[in-house]
Design a protein around this motif. Sequence first.
Motif, PDB file in Angstrom:
ATOM      1  N   LEU A 347     -26.218   7.362  39.164  1.00 33.87           N
ATOM      2  CA  LEU A 347     -27.193   7.121  40.231  1.00 33.87           C
ATOM      3  C   LEU A 347     -26.470   6.552  41.445  1.00 33.87           C
ATOM      4  N   GLY A 348     -26.674   7.168  42.597  1.00 32.54           N
ATOM      5  CA  GLY A 348     -26.033   6.686  43.821  1.00 32.54           C
ATOM      6  C   GLY A 348     -26.608   7.372  45.035  1.00 32.54           C
ATOM      7  N   ASP A 349     -25.920   7.225  46.152  1.00 32.19           N
ATOM      8  CA  ASP A 349     -26.342   7.920  47.351  1.00 32.19           C
ATOM      9  C   ASP A 349     -25.897   9.384  47.266  1.00 32.19           C
ATOM     10  N   CYS A 350     -26.035  10.105  48.355  1.00 30.65           N
ATOM     11  CA  CYS A 350     -25.728  11.535  48.339  1.00 30.65           C
ATOM     12  C   CYS A 350     -24.324  11.822  48.844  1.00 30.65           C
ATOM     13  N   TYR A 351     -23.381  11.014  48.414  1.00 29.36           N
ATOM     14  CA  TYR A 351     -21.968  11.214  48.715  1.00 29.36           C
ATOM     15  C   TYR A 351     -21.511  12.545  48.100  1.00 29.36           C
ATOM     16  N   THR A 352     -20.855  13.384  48.898  1.00 28.14           N
ATOM     17  CA  THR A 352     -20.497  14.731  48.433  1.00 28.14           C
ATOM     18  C   THR A 352     -19.511  14.687  47.268  1.00 28.14           C
ATOM     19  N   GLY A 353     -18.723  13.622  47.159  1.00 33.62           N
ATOM     20  CA  GLY A 353     -17.777  13.526  46.057  1.00 33.62           C
ATOM     21  C   GLY A 353     -18.453  13.479  44.707  1.00 33.62           C
ATOM     22  N   PHE A 354     -19.688  12.966  44.656  1.00 36.76           N
ATOM     23  CA  PHE A 354     -20.396  12.905  43.379  1.00 36.76           C
ATOM     24  C   PHE A 354     -20.687  14.305  42.841  1.00 36.76           C
ATOM     25  N   SER A 363     -21.165  19.303  32.805  1.00 38.09           N
ATOM     26  CA  SER A 363     -22.526  18.903  32.408  1.00 38.09           C
ATOM     27  C   SER A 363     -22.568  17.601  31.608  1.00 38.09           C
ATOM     28  N   ARG A 364     -21.444  16.907  31.483  1.00 36.48           N
ATOM     29  CA  ARG A 364     -21.496  15.597  30.831  1.00 36.48           C
ATOM     30  C   ARG A 364     -22.239  14.583  31.694  1.00 36.48           C
ATOM     31  N   ILE A 365     -22.099  14.712  33.014  1.00 35.67           N
ATOM     32  CA  ILE A 365     -22.696  13.775  33.959  1.00 35.67           C
ATOM     33  C   ILE A 365     -23.813  14.474  34.719  1.00 35.67           C
ATOM     34  N   VAL A 366     -24.952  13.823  34.808  1.00 35.15           N
ATOM     35  CA  VAL A 366     -26.095  14.305  35.580  1.00 35.15           C
ATOM     36  C   VAL A 366     -26.277  13.360  36.769  1.00 35.15           C
ATOM     37  N   ARG A 367     -26.481  13.915  37.932  1.00 37.83           N
ATOM     38  CA  ARG A 367     -26.589  13.080  39.131  1.00 37.83           C
ATOM     39  C   ARG A 367     -28.035  12.772  39.451  1.00 37.83           C
ATOM     40  N   ALA A 368     -28.292  11.518  39.787  1.00 37.19           N
ATOM     41  CA  ALA A 368     -29.595  11.057  40.273  1.00 37.19           C
ATOM     42  C   ALA A 368     -29.388  10.414  41.633  1.00 37.19           C
ATOM     43  N   ALA A 369     -30.310  10.634  42.537  1.00 32.95           N
ATOM     44  CA  ALA A 369     -30.173  10.129  43.906  1.00 32.95           C
ATOM     45  C   ALA A 369     -31.163   9.004  44.156  1.00 32.95           C
ATOM     46  N   CYS A 370     -30.857   8.215  45.169  1.00 33.04           N
ATOM     47  CA  CYS A 370     -31.656   7.037  45.520  1.00 33.04           C
ATOM     48  C   CYS A 370     -32.761   7.427  46.493  1.00 33.04           C
ATOM     49  N   ASN A 371     -34.010   7.211  46.106  1.00 33.27           N
ATOM     50  CA  ASN A 371     -35.127   7.547  46.983  1.00 33.27           C
ATOM     51  C   ASN A 371     -35.271   6.567  48.138  1.00 33.27           C
ATOM     52  N   ALA A 372     -34.699   5.383  48.020  1.00 35.37           N
ATOM     53  CA  ALA A 372     -34.740   4.446  49.150  1.00 35.37           C
ATOM     54  C   ALA A 372     -33.954   5.002  50.337  1.00 35.37           C
ATOM     55  N   HIS A 373     -32.851   5.722  50.065  1.00 34.67           N
ATOM     56  CA  HIS A 373     -32.102   6.364  51.143  1.00 34.67           C
ATOM     57  C   HIS A 373     -32.965   7.416  51.842  1.00 34.67           C
ATOM     58  N   LEU A 461     -33.087  13.621  43.634  1.00 34.51           N
ATOM     59  CA  LEU A 461     -34.136  12.673  43.995  1.00 34.51           C
ATOM     60  C   LEU A 461     -35.285  12.687  42.994  1.00 34.51           C
ATOM     61  N   SER A 462     -35.465  13.794  42.296  1.00 31.36           N
ATOM     62  CA  SER A 462     -36.538  13.918  41.300  1.00 31.36           C
ATOM     63  C   SER A 462     -36.085  13.537  39.897  1.00 31.36           C
ATOM     64  N   ALA A 463     -34.854  13.077  39.735  1.00 33.97           N
ATOM     65  CA  ALA A 463     -34.342  12.779  38.392  1.00 33.97           C
ATOM     66  C   ALA A 463     -35.139  11.689  37.692  1.00 33.97           C
ATOM     67  N   ASP A 473     -34.836   4.075  42.728  1.00 36.90           N
ATOM     68  CA  ASP A 473     -33.855   3.873  43.792  1.00 36.90           C
ATOM     69  C   ASP A 473     -32.668   3.085  43.260  1.00 36.90           C
ATOM     70  N   ASN A 474     -31.702   2.880  44.127  1.00 39.74           N
ATOM     71  CA  ASN A 474     -30.453   2.198  43.770  1.00 39.74           C
ATOM     72  C   ASN A 474     -30.330   0.850  44.476  1.00 39.74           C
ATOM     73  N   ASN A 475     -31.456   0.235  44.776  1.00 37.06           N
ATOM     74  CA  ASN A 475     -31.449  -0.976  45.592  1.00 37.06           C
ATOM     75  C   ASN A 475     -30.723  -2.139  44.921  1.00 37.06           C
ATOM     76  N   GLU A 476     -30.867  -2.279  43.609  1.00 37.06           N
ATOM     77  CA  GLU A 476     -30.241  -3.417  42.932  1.00 37.06           C
ATOM     78  C   GLU A 476     -28.717  -3.348  43.022  1.00 37.06           C
ATOM     79  N   THR A 477     -28.168  -2.150  42.906  1.00 38.93           N
ATOM     80  CA  THR A 477     -26.709  -2.009  43.023  1.00 38.93           C
ATOM     81  C   THR A 477     -26.261  -2.178  44.467  1.00 38.93           C
ATOM     82  N   GLU A 478     -27.042  -1.675  45.407  1.00 40.63           N
ATOM     83  CA  GLU A 478     -26.687  -1.840  46.814  1.00 40.63           C
ATOM     84  C   GLU A 478     -26.675  -3.311  47.205  1.00 40.63           C
TER      85      GLU A 478
END
Length: 587
Positions: A347-354, A363-373, A461-463, A473-478
């Motif tokens: 879970l993170g922002d939409c950094y292209t490196g992710f 497919s080991r890692i699934v990406r989730a995005a932060c809706n607060a962004h 964003l729908s993850a 969202d990812n607010n706690e980590t931010e």
Amino acid sequence: MIMQDASSLPLPQDLAACHALIAEQGAALVDLQIYRETLSQENVELNLTIQKLLARLRGHRSERHEDPAQQQLDFGQDASVQDGLADAAVEQQAEAGAETEEVLIRRRKKQPKQRSEQLPAHLERREVVAKVPEAEQQCAEHGPRQLIGYDVTETLEFQRPKLWVRVTKYPKFVCPAHAECGVKQPPRPASLVEGDRYDTSIAAEIIVAKYAYHQPTYRQQDWFAGSGWMPDRSTLLNILASAAYVLEPLYQHYADYVRTAPVIPTDETKVMLLLPPEIPAAGDNLKSQRIHEVLSAARAANKSHVSARMWAYRSLGSAGANVFDFRVSRHRDSPAEFLKNYTGILLGDCYTGFESIVLASESRIVRAACNAHARRYIYDAREYHPREAAQLLAWYRQLYDVEDQVRGKNPDEVLALRQQQSVPIMDQMRQWLDGEATRSVLPKSPLGEAVRYLKNQWEPLSAFLRDGRVPIDNNETEQLMKQIATGRKNWIFIGSVEAGYRAAILLTIVSTAHRYHLDLWQYVNDVLRRLLAGETDIASLRADRWALSHPDAIRPYRVEEARYRADAKATRRARHRLLERQRLSRK
């Protein structure tokens, strides 16, 4: 820019969505009015400034220049002065009978908070009986007076930290008649520095002062000098380096522990890294090659420093940890190496490196995005597209209302409630994004950028709709980035790559202990002592487990503050919903 007429926008069909839309549109209109008033005020202030500058330029010589020794009074930048002027204006409106919403809000803000003046109950009490003069104990007519009780007052006192030198004598034994037996002594325990000159308690104080209270080492020199010890800055840095070396096994355990979590939220921020006198050679591994590449490029550009990165990885739940990882750049190598064997959700922002990391993981890692962004993009578009932004923000308000309901529930219950309530809201949002409402929006306008962001990142964003363990969202980590930002304003820079690695180790230990409201000095000191003594059960040193065996080290007032903040936030949102319903019912 092209604005759509309100009649062309599709209206929601259910009552809750209508209420949310009306609330957001009302808030958008209020914001626009405030924005216009702010622009008008800025226009007046700029005109006054221009007039003053022209007067200095064209006026008499005595009026052009001010006395350089005279200090300036800056009333415009002082927030307290601005609040005072605003309060005065509100009071004037109230006296005139103008009971506007601004008046009511200011009036509520000015209500004094009820604060307890009692001294903390957990502090040690030392009773002292006041001395009574002999003449007060005797009555001239009736003899000795009888004691009937006491009036009690409590006075808080402070004593500087005390330093002392522990002198340890190691006995030496010999056989008097047999010199060949040699001298025997008891074994000496492992020490933090050579010669056991500095105890772990000193190291714990230095670590906590720098990475919890953000005091750089040069300020700590004065702090220790007040207690009678005047160390060199290099001495303090050497103690920090030795402590980081001892704590590294616990740091590695925290990193491995975080990588077992089903969801890992992550974020990063900049730190200034000074260029070393000599660029390290590129080694066989990718990390050393990246260091050589980045530092060599900076040296070729004649720079004195580079913008390095401090990454944070956070596991969720009541037994989580905060792990920091120092890197010389924001290249995707950093999270790719940390998550090399990880299987789960990132879970993170939409950094292209992710995206590259996800593709390389097979497919080991699934990406989730932060809706607060995503919501932030929409919020920034309110001034230019109030109607459209209000509609999107209304849906996000409904989504966060659902999150208030699922807080504290297990993942299965969270997922069921999200599937029932949040999925239809997201479906409406997607239909609106693909419909006529956004087709006439300019791509490079604020709303166009927000719409493009939502569409491009819709799947991550729908993850949170597909897994109850994923936060919205990812607010706690931010928020962990504030710990770096506050420290960065004090210690300013990192002196070397090795110092960056040490900072990541010590930040991890302190931040995780802070997460569980522990007495930081007590925790760091105990962990250092046990590791030096050869502790092999590293898992028992984790902050969550250590807290169970040291309940006296948990700061109760911090626990109460965290609970109060959470309750206040939930109450605030509930009150807001109630007020909106009441306002709509009156209409």
